[in-house]
Design a protein around this motif. Structure first.
Motif, PDB file in Angstrom:
ATOM      1  N   LEU A  14      86.398  41.221  90.485  1.00 41.68           N
ATOM      2  CA  LEU A  14      84.927  41.807  90.109  1.00 41.68           C
ATOM      3  C   LEU A  14      84.408  42.765  90.702  1.00 41.68           C
ATOM      4  CD1 LEU A  14      83.242  38.243  89.810  1.00 41.68           C
ATOM      5  CD2 LEU A  14      83.692  40.011  87.985  1.00 41.68           C
ATOM      6  N   LYS A  50      80.674  43.377  92.618  1.00 37.44           N
ATOM      7  CA  LYS A  50      79.833  42.224  92.202  1.00 37.44           C
ATOM      8  C   LYS A  50      80.516  40.989  92.792  1.00 37.44           C
ATOM      9  CE  LYS A  50      78.056  41.846  88.114  1.00 37.44           C
ATOM     10  NZ  LYS A  50      78.186  41.551  86.356  1.00 37.44           N
ATOM     11  N   GLY A  51      81.863  41.177  92.988  1.00 39.01           N
ATOM     12  CA  GLY A  51      82.518  39.891  93.529  1.00 39.01           C
ATOM     13  C   GLY A  51      82.189  39.735  95.178  1.00 39.01           C
ATOM     14  N   ALA A 103      86.804  35.494  86.290  1.00 38.90           N
ATOM     15  CA  ALA A 103      86.066  36.715  86.873  1.00 38.90           C
ATOM     16  C   ALA A 103      85.265  36.886  85.607  1.00 38.90           C
ATOM     17  CB  ALA A 103      87.189  38.003  86.969  1.00 38.90           C
ATOM     18  N   ALA A 104      85.672  36.708  84.441  1.00 42.79           N
ATOM     19  CA  ALA A 104      84.581  36.857  83.124  1.00 42.79           C
ATOM     20  C   ALA A 104      83.265  35.706  83.252  1.00 42.79           C
ATOM     21  CB  ALA A 104      85.149  36.739  82.037  1.00 42.79           C
ATOM     22  N   SER A 136      81.103  37.059  86.153  1.00 38.10           N
ATOM     23  CA  SER A 136      80.228  38.139  85.768  1.00 38.10           C
ATOM     24  C   SER A 136      79.078  37.888  84.802  1.00 38.10           C
ATOM     25  CB  SER A 136      81.413  39.070  84.976  1.00 38.10           C
ATOM     26  OG  SER A 136      80.727  40.526  84.743  1.00 38.10           O
ATOM     27  N   ARG A 137      79.470  36.957  83.834  1.00 43.72           N
ATOM     28  CA  ARG A 137      78.285  36.650  83.091  1.00 43.72           C
ATOM     29  C   ARG A 137      77.331  35.881  83.732  1.00 43.72           C
ATOM     30  NH1 ARG A 137      77.943  31.760  81.011  1.00 43.72           N
ATOM     31  NH2 ARG A 137      80.024  31.337  81.306  1.00 43.72           N
ATOM     32  N   SER A 144      74.686  41.450  84.614  1.00 45.44           N
ATOM     33  CA  SER A 144      75.525  41.422  83.539  1.00 45.44           C
ATOM     34  C   SER A 144      75.128  42.089  82.423  1.00 45.44           C
ATOM     35  CB  SER A 144      75.689  39.953  83.351  1.00 45.44           C
ATOM     36  OG  SER A 144      76.145  39.157  84.453  1.00 45.44           O
TER      37      SER A 144
END
Length: 213
Positions: free
Chosen positions: A106, A109-110, A203-204, A207-208, A213
């Protein structure tokens, strides 16, 4: 000749007993693994129907450097919490590795998320043991532990179940529920992620759930 034959037979019997014990341990580990993964798969269908207000709560635990830690130390930051134990031979190390890879994927963001590991095994998981364990996966993971009295209300708040399985002495295994909990900067649940996700899927999902997002 008879003595040699007797010793050979005794050695054979001991080897047979040892092999039988090894097989029992393998079957036990396999059974626990299958049960945990099946539970995670079942949870996947329930995640969207969970009342987020009923999951999560305050905690007062100890980190790997023996410092007192509460949810207020992470105010304003997202946390990704996983409950497990350091003697786990399958799901826990796999989950921590996947979680670390997902957060790396990410990027910025991660890096805004603090990954956290909370032990369900206070008897063996002392602060130094937990710190050594989480550092194998990522220097970013915050490892937390405590006494049974400290951990029990936290586990109850997150609806985490855990129970010992047969073992010799300190070699017991613990069957426990396995989910990842994404908490916002006010320690409110944003969402849950099953541990059978790949790092890309995780990760998806993150992220959402995360802002922007």
């Amino acid at each position: 000749m008879k003595r040699h034959t007797s010793r050979t037979r005794a050695d054979t019997r001991r080897s047979g007993v040892s092999a039988q014990q090894d097989r029992k341990l393998i079957f036990l580990i396999a059974g626990v693994t299958v049960a945990l993964l099946a539970a995670a798969a079942a949870f996947r269908t329930l995640l969207t129907s969970q009342n987020h207000d009923t999951v999560g709560g305050p905690y007062a635990l100890t980190d790997g450097y023996e410092r007192a830690v509460t949810q207020d130390d992470f105010r304003g930051r997202y946390t990704l919490i996983y409950f497990g134990y350091t003697h786990c031979v399958d799901v826990c190390p796999l989950t921590l590795g996947t979680m670390s890879a997902a957060l790396d994927e990410l990027g910025p963001k991660g890096r805004a998320v603090t990954p956290m590991f909370i032990s369900v095994d206070p008897e063996r998981d002392t602060p130094p043991v937990v710190q050594d364990y989480v550092s194998r996966f990522s220097p970013r993971i915050v490892g937390l532990t405590g006494t049974d009295r400290q951990l029990r209300p936290v586990m109850d708040a997150f609806h985490v179940s855990a129970g010992r399985h047969a073992g010799n002495g300190s070699g017991y295994l613990i069957g426990h529920s396995s989910l990842l909990y994404l908490m916002d900067g006010r320690n409110h649940l944003v969402g849950m992620i099953p541990v059978d996700s790949s790092s890309h899927q995780m990760a998806a999902d993150l992220s959402r759930m995360l802002p922007g997002s």
